[in-house]
Structure formats: C-alpha cells, structure tokens
Design a protein around this motif. Structure first.
Motif, PDB file in Angstrom:
ATOM      1  N   MET A   1       0.848  -1.178   0.000  1.00 45.14           N
ATOM      2  CA  MET A   1       0.000   0.000   0.000  1.00 45.14           C
ATOM      3  C   MET A   1       0.890   1.237   0.000  1.00 45.14           C
ATOM      4  N   ASN A   2       0.791   2.020  -1.062  1.00 39.20           N
ATOM      5  CA  ASN A   2       1.575   3.234  -1.211  1.00 39.20           C
ATOM      6  C   ASN A   2       0.664   4.450  -1.275  1.00 39.20           C
ATOM      7  N   SER A   3       1.242   5.609  -1.050  1.00 36.82           N
ATOM      8  CA  SER A   3       0.508   6.872  -1.120  1.00 36.82           C
ATOM      9  C   SER A   3      -0.775   6.809  -0.308  1.00 36.82           C
ATOM     10  N   LEU A   4      -0.656   6.363   0.918  1.00 36.93           N
ATOM     11  CA  LEU A   4      -1.831   6.140   1.751  1.00 36.93           C
ATOM     12  C   LEU A   4      -2.554   7.442   2.074  1.00 36.93           C
ATOM     13  N   LYS A   5      -3.867   7.327   2.144  1.00 35.86           N
ATOM     14  CA  LYS A   5      -4.753   8.443   2.426  1.00 35.86           C
ATOM     15  C   LYS A   5      -5.545   8.163   3.698  1.00 35.86           C
ATOM     16  N   PRO A   6      -6.024   9.201   4.373  1.00 38.27           N
ATOM     17  CA  PRO A   6      -6.836   8.966   5.566  1.00 38.27           C
ATOM     18  C   PRO A   6      -8.030   8.050   5.315  1.00 38.27           C
ATOM     19  N   GLU A   7      -8.623   8.111   4.134  1.00 32.48           N
ATOM     20  CA  GLU A   7      -9.763   7.258   3.833  1.00 32.48           C
ATOM     21  C   GLU A   7      -9.393   5.790   3.649  1.00 32.48           C
ATOM     22  N   ASP A   8      -8.105   5.462   3.644  1.00 24.36           N
ATOM     23  CA  ASP A   8      -7.673   4.071   3.632  1.00 24.36           C
ATOM     24  C   ASP A   8      -7.716   3.434   5.016  1.00 24.36           C
ATOM     25  N   THR A   9      -7.990   4.210   6.031  1.00 22.22           N
ATOM     26  CA  THR A   9      -8.040   3.702   7.395  1.00 22.22           C
ATOM     27  C   THR A   9      -9.114   2.631   7.544  1.00 22.22           C
ATOM     28  N   GLY A  10      -8.778   1.552   8.243  1.00 17.51           N
ATOM     29  CA  GLY A  10      -9.737   0.499   8.495  1.00 17.51           C
ATOM     30  C   GLY A  10      -9.050  -0.778   8.913  1.00 17.51           C
ATOM     31  N   THR A  11      -9.853  -1.794   9.143  1.00 21.18           N
ATOM     32  CA  THR A  11      -9.336  -3.131   9.414  1.00 21.18           C
ATOM     33  C   THR A  11      -9.225  -3.882   8.098  1.00 21.18           C
ATOM     34  N   TYR A  12      -8.052  -4.399   7.817  1.00 20.89           N
ATOM     35  CA  TYR A  12      -7.788  -5.099   6.568  1.00 20.89           C
ATOM     36  C   TYR A  12      -7.772  -6.598   6.801  1.00 20.89           C
ATOM     37  N   TYR A  13      -8.458  -7.329   5.928  1.00 22.51           N
ATOM     38  CA  TYR A  13      -8.596  -8.772   6.031  1.00 22.51           C
ATOM     39  C   TYR A  13      -8.096  -9.440   4.760  1.00 22.51           C
ATOM     40  N   CYS A  14      -7.422 -10.562   4.911  1.00 24.17           N
ATOM     41  CA  CYS A  14      -7.182 -11.410   3.753  1.00 24.17           C
ATOM     42  C   CYS A  14      -8.175 -12.560   3.777  1.00 24.17           C
ATOM     43  N   ALA A  15      -8.471 -13.070   2.598  1.00 21.90           N
ATOM     44  CA  ALA A  15      -9.418 -14.157   2.456  1.00 21.90           C
ATOM     45  C   ALA A  15      -8.971 -15.062   1.325  1.00 21.90           C
ATOM     46  N   THR A  16      -9.421 -16.301   1.373  1.00 23.16           N
ATOM     47  CA  THR A  16      -9.121 -17.234   0.296  1.00 23.16           C
ATOM     48  C   THR A  16     -10.325 -18.128   0.053  1.00 23.16           C
ATOM     49  N   ASP A  17     -10.394 -18.669  -1.137  1.00 24.84           N
ATOM     50  CA  ASP A  17     -11.474 -19.558  -1.517  1.00 24.84           C
ATOM     51  C   ASP A  17     -11.124 -20.134  -2.887  1.00 24.84           C
ATOM     52  N   PHE A  18     -11.997 -21.003  -3.376  1.00 24.52           N
ATOM     53  CA  PHE A  18     -11.849 -21.501  -4.732  1.00 24.52           C
ATOM     54  C   PHE A  18     -12.869 -20.777  -5.593  1.00 24.52           C
ATOM     55  N   ILE A  19     -12.412 -19.759  -6.295  1.00 23.12           N
ATOM     56  CA  ILE A  19     -13.238 -18.926  -7.159  1.00 23.12           C
ATOM     57  C   ILE A  19     -12.540 -18.817  -8.497  1.00 23.12           C
ATOM     58  N   THR A  20     -13.274 -19.070  -9.571  1.00 25.68           N
ATOM     59  CA  THR A  20     -12.666 -19.067 -10.899  1.00 25.68           C
ATOM     60  C   THR A  20     -13.336 -18.117 -11.879  1.00 25.68           C
ATOM     61  N   VAL A  21     -14.379 -17.418 -11.480  1.00 24.76           N
ATOM     62  CA  VAL A  21     -15.034 -16.498 -12.401  1.00 24.76           C
ATOM     63  C   VAL A  21     -14.089 -15.368 -12.760  1.00 24.76           C
ATOM     64  N   LEU A  22     -14.345 -14.737 -13.912  1.00 29.00           N
ATOM     65  CA  LEU A  22     -13.414 -13.771 -14.472  1.00 29.00           C
ATOM     66  C   LEU A  22     -13.539 -12.383 -13.869  1.00 29.00           C
ATOM     67  N   SER A  23     -14.692 -12.071 -13.308  1.00 27.32           N
ATOM     68  CA  SER A  23     -14.917 -10.749 -12.754  1.00 27.32           C
ATOM     69  C   SER A  23     -16.020 -10.824 -11.711  1.00 27.32           C
ATOM     70  N   GLY A  24     -16.192  -9.759 -10.964  1.00 26.91           N
ATOM     71  CA  GLY A  24     -17.258  -9.673  -9.989  1.00 26.91           C
ATOM     72  C   GLY A  24     -17.075 -10.535  -8.763  1.00 26.91           C
ATOM     73  N   PHE A  25     -15.838 -10.969  -8.477  1.00 24.05           N
ATOM     74  CA  PHE A  25     -15.605 -11.894  -7.366  1.00 24.05           C
ATOM     75  C   PHE A  25     -15.007 -11.232  -6.134  1.00 24.05           C
ATOM     76  N   CYS A  26     -14.737  -9.948  -6.182  1.00 17.70           N
ATOM     77  CA  CYS A  26     -14.165  -9.261  -5.024  1.00 17.70           C
ATOM     78  C   CYS A  26     -15.277  -8.703  -4.146  1.00 17.70           C
ATOM     79  N   ILE A  27     -16.172  -9.590  -3.745  1.00 17.64           N
ATOM     80  CA  ILE A  27     -17.338  -9.264  -2.938  1.00 17.64           C
ATOM     81  C   ILE A  27     -17.265 -10.093  -1.669  1.00 17.64           C
ATOM     82  N   PRO A  28     -17.317  -9.484  -0.488  1.00 14.71           N
ATOM     83  CA  PRO A  28     -17.073 -10.239   0.747  1.00 14.71           C
ATOM     84  C   PRO A  28     -17.914 -11.492   0.921  1.00 14.71           C
ATOM     85  N   ARG A  29     -19.191 -11.453   0.565  1.00 21.00           N
ATOM     86  CA  ARG A  29     -20.078 -12.578   0.829  1.00 21.00           C
ATOM     87  C   ARG A  29     -19.733 -13.825   0.029  1.00 21.00           C
TER      88      ARG A  29
END
Length: 126
Positions: A83-111
C-alpha cells in the motif's frame, strides 16, 4: 483446517506506505483465489484487491488503483498487499481471504468468500 493470519498493520502518515502480509495453514494460497478486503469505521466491508486463476484475473477497487498491489512469495506461500501513497480514507481493518473462485470478474465481494483472517488495523493519520 484453513487458517489465515494477517500482519503488518499500524499507524502511518498520509503519503506513507505499508506492506501487509497474509500467511495460511491448511491451504496453499498461491493455488487459490486470494482477496484483500477492508472495513472502515461505520462502513460495510469492501473488496480492495482480489486475484484468481493464478493471477490472470484481478479486481481492483477504483479507490486504490495505482497505489495498491498484490504479490505472492511462492517459497513461503505468503501473500502481500503493498500500500503506497496512503490516504486517511484508507483507514480500516484489513482482512485477507481465500477460496476456490474461478469467475473472471465480480468476485471481489465479501459474501462470496469462505475463509478469512482476523484482520489487521491500518490507521492513516497525521
């Protein structure tokens, strides 16, 4: 048993940089879809940067394009969020996640993701 642990968060001034790490057990991260998500105070959890299919497909939030990147250390199966050039609006709790997902787009959704770390706090403030 899949377990993920994030580290590397902290307090940084606007314009500064941080590198977050995600280490897993019970899973080979470099062979799975990997996502970084964040939740700001009072807001919903949102996708930041996600990859699947060996990095051939990516989804990057408009708010972090050109500033955040994902990398993988294949030797120790650790995933990083630079993470470079950080801004105040970048503040938060950051989580990593993993799963088996193969679709080409629309997969960066928490649920859509089943396996999560506990999060690491990032605070951008002067």
């Amino acid at each position: 048993q899949v377990q993920l642990v994030e580290s590397g968060g902290g307090l940084v001034q606007p314009g500064g940089s941080l590198r977050l790490s995600c280490a897993g057990s019970g899973v080979t991260l470099r062979r799975n879809a990997i996502g970084w998500f964040r939740q700001a105070p009072g807001k919903e959890r949102e996708g930041v940067l996600c990859i699947n299919n060996g990095g051939r497909n990516t989804v990057t939030a408009d708010s972090v394009k050109g500033r955040f990147t994902i990398s993988i250390d294949n030797a120790n199966d650790t995933v990083y969020l630079q993470m470079n050039s950080l801004k105040p609006e970048d503040t938060g709790t950051y989580y990593c996640a993993t799963d088996f997902i193969t679709v080409l787009s629309g997969f960066c959704i928490p649920r859509l993701w089943d396996y999560w770390g506990q999060g690491t706090q990032v605070t951008v403030s002067s």
